[in-house]
Write a protein that holds these residues in place. Structure first.
Motif, PDB file in Angstrom:
ATOM      1  N   GLY A  60     -49.688  96.660 -48.101  1.00  0.00           N
ATOM      2  CA  GLY A  60     -49.036  97.363 -46.985  1.00  0.00           C
ATOM      3  C   GLY A  60     -48.701  96.412 -45.844  1.00  0.00           C
ATOM      4  N   SER A  61     -49.628  95.508 -45.526  1.00  0.00           N
ATOM      5  CA  SER A  61     -49.373  94.517 -44.470  1.00  0.00           C
ATOM      6  C   SER A  61     -48.231  93.591 -44.854  1.00  0.00           C
ATOM      7  CB  SER A  61     -50.625  93.680 -44.202  1.00  0.00           C
ATOM      8  OG  SER A  61     -51.649  94.469 -43.682  1.00  0.00           O
ATOM      9  N   ALA A  62     -48.237  93.123 -46.089  1.00  0.00           N
ATOM     10  CA  ALA A  62     -47.160  92.246 -46.547  1.00  0.00           C
ATOM     11  C   ALA A  62     -45.819  92.975 -46.493  1.00  0.00           C
ATOM     12  CB  ALA A  62     -47.449  91.741 -47.965  1.00  0.00           C
ATOM     13  N   THR A  63     -45.824  94.260 -46.847  1.00  0.00           N
ATOM     14  CA  THR A  63     -44.597  95.063 -46.766  1.00  0.00           C
ATOM     15  C   THR A  63     -44.113  95.149 -45.327  1.00  0.00           C
ATOM     16  OG1 THR A  63     -45.287  96.342 -48.696  1.00  0.00           O
ATOM     17  CG2 THR A  63     -43.595  97.316 -47.292  1.00  0.00           C
ATOM     18  N   MET A  64     -45.021  95.347 -44.389  1.00  0.00           N
ATOM     19  CA  MET A  64     -44.639  95.410 -42.973  1.00  0.00           C
ATOM     20  C   MET A  64     -44.080  94.068 -42.495  1.00  0.00           C
ATOM     21  SD  MET A  64     -44.940  98.482 -42.280  1.00  0.00           S
ATOM     22  CE  MET A  64     -44.347  98.282 -40.626  1.00  0.00           C
ATOM     23  N   PHE A  65     -44.652  92.969 -42.980  1.00  0.00           N
ATOM     24  CA  PHE A  65     -44.119  91.652 -42.624  1.00  0.00           C
ATOM     25  C   PHE A  65     -42.679  91.511 -43.104  1.00  0.00           C
ATOM     26  CE2 PHE A  65     -48.676  89.920 -42.898  1.00  0.00           C
ATOM     27  CZ  PHE A  65     -48.888  90.124 -41.546  1.00  0.00           C
ATOM     28  N   ILE A  66     -42.413  91.937 -44.338  1.00  0.00           N
ATOM     29  CA  ILE A  66     -41.058  91.833 -44.894  1.00  0.00           C
ATOM     30  C   ILE A  66     -40.098  92.730 -44.121  1.00  0.00           C
ATOM     31  CG2 ILE A  66     -39.620  92.240 -46.936  1.00  0.00           C
ATOM     32  CD1 ILE A  66     -41.395  89.745 -47.123  1.00  0.00           C
ATOM     33  N   ILE A  67     -40.526  93.940 -43.806  1.00  0.00           N
ATOM     34  CA  ILE A  67     -39.676  94.845 -43.014  1.00  0.00           C
ATOM     35  C   ILE A  67     -39.379  94.220 -41.656  1.00  0.00           C
ATOM     36  CG2 ILE A  67     -39.647  97.078 -41.810  1.00  0.00           C
ATOM     37  CD1 ILE A  67     -41.171  98.217 -44.292  1.00  0.00           C
ATOM     38  N   SER A  68     -40.391  93.608 -41.036  1.00  0.00           N
ATOM     39  CA  SER A  68     -40.179  92.918 -39.750  1.00  0.00           C
ATOM     40  C   SER A  68     -39.168  91.796 -39.899  1.00  0.00           C
ATOM     41  CB  SER A  68     -41.498  92.340 -39.225  1.00  0.00           C
ATOM     42  OG  SER A  68     -42.442  93.339 -39.030  1.00  0.00           O
ATOM     43  N   LEU A  69     -39.279  91.022 -40.979  1.00  0.00           N
ATOM     44  CA  LEU A  69     -38.345  89.926 -41.223  1.00  0.00           C
ATOM     45  C   LEU A  69     -36.923  90.443 -41.379  1.00  0.00           C
ATOM     46  CD1 LEU A  69     -37.725  86.949 -41.825  1.00  0.00           C
ATOM     47  CD2 LEU A  69     -38.269  87.427 -44.214  1.00  0.00           C
ATOM     48  N   ILE A  70     -36.754  91.513 -42.137  1.00  0.00           N
ATOM     49  CA  ILE A  70     -35.418  92.083 -42.338  1.00  0.00           C
ATOM     50  C   ILE A  70     -34.839  92.580 -41.023  1.00  0.00           C
ATOM     51  CG2 ILE A  70     -34.171  93.997 -43.450  1.00  0.00           C
ATOM     52  CD1 ILE A  70     -36.102  93.553 -45.871  1.00  0.00           C
ATOM     53  N   ILE A  71     -35.657  93.214 -40.192  1.00  0.00           N
ATOM     54  CA  ILE A  71     -35.201  93.683 -38.881  1.00  0.00           C
ATOM     55  C   ILE A  71     -34.809  92.495 -38.002  1.00  0.00           C
ATOM     56  CG2 ILE A  71     -35.965  94.789 -36.726  1.00  0.00           C
ATOM     57  CD1 ILE A  71     -37.594  96.737 -38.533  1.00  0.00           C
ATOM     58  N   ILE A  72     -35.628  91.451 -37.991  1.00  0.00           N
ATOM     59  CA  ILE A  72     -35.332  90.264 -37.189  1.00  0.00           C
ATOM     60  C   ILE A  72     -34.018  89.630 -37.647  1.00  0.00           C
ATOM     61  CG2 ILE A  72     -36.057  87.876 -36.731  1.00  0.00           C
ATOM     62  CD1 ILE A  72     -38.968  88.988 -36.655  1.00  0.00           C
ATOM     63  N   GLU A  73     -33.843  89.495 -38.963  1.00  0.00           N
ATOM     64  CA  GLU A  73     -32.600  88.902 -39.471  1.00  0.00           C
ATOM     65  C   GLU A  73     -31.397  89.782 -39.158  1.00  0.00           C
ATOM     66  OE1 GLU A  73     -33.510  88.059 -43.574  1.00  0.00           O
ATOM     67  OE2 GLU A  73     -34.285  86.065 -43.055  1.00  0.00           O
ATOM     68  N   TYR A  74     -31.550  91.106 -39.208  1.00  0.00           N
ATOM     69  CA  TYR A  74     -30.462  92.015 -38.854  1.00  0.00           C
ATOM     70  C   TYR A  74     -30.092  91.859 -37.375  1.00  0.00           C
ATOM     71  CZ  TYR A  74     -27.947  96.230 -37.623  1.00  0.00           C
ATOM     72  OH  TYR A  74     -27.016  97.096 -37.108  1.00  0.00           O
ATOM     73  N   LEU A  75     -31.118  91.806 -36.527  1.00  0.00           N
ATOM     74  CA  LEU A  75     -30.850  91.648 -35.087  1.00  0.00           C
ATOM     75  C   LEU A  75     -30.185  90.300 -34.791  1.00  0.00           C
ATOM     76  CD1 LEU A  75     -34.113  93.204 -33.578  1.00  0.00           C
ATOM     77  CD2 LEU A  75     -31.795  94.183 -33.576  1.00  0.00           C
ATOM     78  N   GLN A  76     -30.546  89.263 -35.557  1.00  0.00           N
ATOM     79  CA  GLN A  76     -29.900  87.964 -35.380  1.00  0.00           C
ATOM     80  C   GLN A  76     -28.425  88.038 -35.767  1.00  0.00           C
ATOM     81  OE1 GLN A  76     -32.448  85.368 -37.696  1.00  0.00           O
ATOM     82  NE2 GLN A  76     -33.446  84.625 -35.847  1.00  0.00           N
ATOM     83  N   LEU A  77     -28.101  88.807 -36.797  1.00  0.00           N
ATOM     84  CA  LEU A  77     -26.703  88.985 -37.182  1.00  0.00           C
ATOM     85  C   LEU A  77     -25.934  89.797 -36.148  1.00  0.00           C
ATOM     86  CD1 LEU A  77     -27.033  89.772 -40.999  1.00  0.00           C
ATOM     87  CD2 LEU A  77     -26.007  87.743 -39.974  1.00  0.00           C
ATOM     88  N   LYS A  78     -26.580  90.780 -35.577  1.00  0.00           N
ATOM     89  CA  LYS A  78     -25.919  91.720 -34.666  1.00  0.00           C
ATOM     90  C   LYS A  78     -25.758  91.161 -33.245  1.00  0.00           C
ATOM     91  CE  LYS A  78     -25.090  96.334 -34.032  1.00  0.00           C
ATOM     92  NZ  LYS A  78     -23.722  96.661 -34.276  1.00  0.00           N
ATOM     93  N   TYR A  79     -26.764  90.433 -32.760  1.00  0.00           N
ATOM     94  CA  TYR A  79     -26.771  89.976 -31.368  1.00  0.00           C
ATOM     95  C   TYR A  79     -26.913  88.460 -31.304  1.00  0.00           C
ATOM     96  CZ  TYR A  79     -27.716  94.908 -30.631  1.00  0.00           C
ATOM     97  OH  TYR A  79     -27.649  96.274 -30.648  1.00  0.00           O
ATOM     98  N   ASP A  80     -25.894  87.828 -30.763  1.00  0.00           N
ATOM     99  CA  ASP A  80     -25.879  86.367 -30.667  1.00  0.00           C
ATOM    100  C   ASP A  80     -27.035  85.849 -29.802  1.00  0.00           C
ATOM    101  OD1 ASP A  80     -24.586  83.954 -31.421  1.00  0.00           O
ATOM    102  OD2 ASP A  80     -23.809  83.784 -29.369  1.00  0.00           O
ATOM    103  N   TRP A  81     -27.334  86.534 -28.706  1.00  0.00           N
ATOM    104  CA  TRP A  81     -28.418  86.089 -27.827  1.00  0.00           C
ATOM    105  C   TRP A  81     -29.768  86.137 -28.535  1.00  0.00           C
ATOM    106  CZ3 TRP A  81     -32.427  89.378 -26.819  1.00  0.00           C
ATOM    107  CH2 TRP A  81     -32.206  90.738 -27.033  1.00  0.00           C
ATOM    108  N   PHE A  82     -29.946  87.129 -29.431  1.00  0.00           N
ATOM    109  CA  PHE A  82     -31.198  87.246 -30.164  1.00  0.00           C
ATOM    110  C   PHE A  82     -31.329  86.120 -31.184  1.00  0.00           C
ATOM    111  CE2 PHE A  82     -34.142  89.096 -33.283  1.00  0.00           C
ATOM    112  CZ  PHE A  82     -35.173  89.471 -32.429  1.00  0.00           C
ATOM    113  N   GLU A  83     -30.212  85.776 -31.825  1.00  0.00           N
ATOM    114  CA  GLU A  83     -30.227  84.652 -32.768  1.00  0.00           C
ATOM    115  C   GLU A  83     -30.581  83.358 -32.044  1.00  0.00           C
ATOM    116  OE1 GLU A  83     -27.384  82.347 -35.969  1.00  0.00           O
ATOM    117  OE2 GLU A  83     -26.453  83.525 -34.385  1.00  0.00           O
ATOM    118  N   LYS A  84     -29.985  83.163 -30.872  1.00  0.00           N
ATOM    119  CA  LYS A  84     -30.283  81.955 -30.091  1.00  0.00           C
ATOM    120  C   LYS A  84     -31.751  81.923 -29.687  1.00  0.00           C
ATOM    121  CE  LYS A  84     -28.809  79.323 -26.094  1.00  0.00           C
ATOM    122  NZ  LYS A  84     -27.959  79.269 -24.916  1.00  0.00           N
TER     123      LYS A  84
END
Length: 191
Positions: A60-84
């Motif tokens: 369950g913890s590993a799943t939450m880590f992966i979900i967090s990673l996917i959210i972070i990568e999505y936000l990096q794609l969506k918002y340039d300031w977040f990627e920076k």
């Protein structure tokens, strides 16, 4: 039940592989800071259940880590300031054939280290390089000066005034990927 740890270990390996498959196909050298932190966290978490019998909590913890990673990568794609903020930007280390000492120092890299990385990429002289950047994933990108660029087949064809047609029936590695079939199933000669 003494050997239950064997089955738990096998299950954790498969669960980890499936979860990391969802995380993406980046190699270790291409991982961002966020990806690296999450992968280390997953590695630490996945080992724990064998010692303390909390297998489902670890998955369950590993799943939450992966979900967090996917959210972070999505936000990096969506918002340039977040990627920076999360990944940083590329830094120019050589511009117009001149080493940018300020950026080199800010990246905590010596000229010797820069030269080593250029040699590893087949560059033998700094005077042959127009621009070098240090990318957020730690890799270097470079553009050669016009006099140092290799000649392509297209260049030769233009110089010689030749026109060649490509042969589309030949099997290539890219055709394997596009057709989602191994080369042996594409070309009967390879069987």
């Amino acid at each position: 039940m003494e050997l239950a740890w064997i089955w738990k270990s096998i299950f954790i390996v498969f669960a980890g592989m499936i979860l990391l498959r969802f995380a993406g196909r980046k190699s270790i050298s291409q991982m961002s800071v966020a990806t690296t932190v999450i992968m280390i966290s997953i590695g630490t978490t996945i080992v724990q259940p064998i010692a303390n019998h909390a297998m489902w909590i670890a998955v369950g913890s590993a799943t939450m880590f992966i979900i967090s990673l996917i959210i972070i990568e999505y936000l990096q794609l969506k918002y340039d300031w977040f990627e920076k903020l999360m990944s940083g930007r590329s830094k120019v280390l050589i511009e117009n054939g001149q080493i940018n000492q300020h950026n080199l120092r800010s990246m905590r890299m010596t000229v010797d280290q820069l030269e080593m990385r250029l040699r590893q990429n087949g560059v033998s002289s700094i005077s042959d390089v127009s621009t070098v950047t240090l990318e957020p994933n730690g890799q270097i990108g470079y553009e050669l000066m016009r006099h140092a660029k290799p000649v392509t087949i297209g260049d030769l064809e233009r110089i010689l005034g030749l026109k060649f047609e490509s042969t589309p029936d030949q099997s290539t590695l890219f055709q394997e990927v596009k057709s989602n079939q191994h080369a042996s199933s594409i070309d009967p000669k390879l069987q």
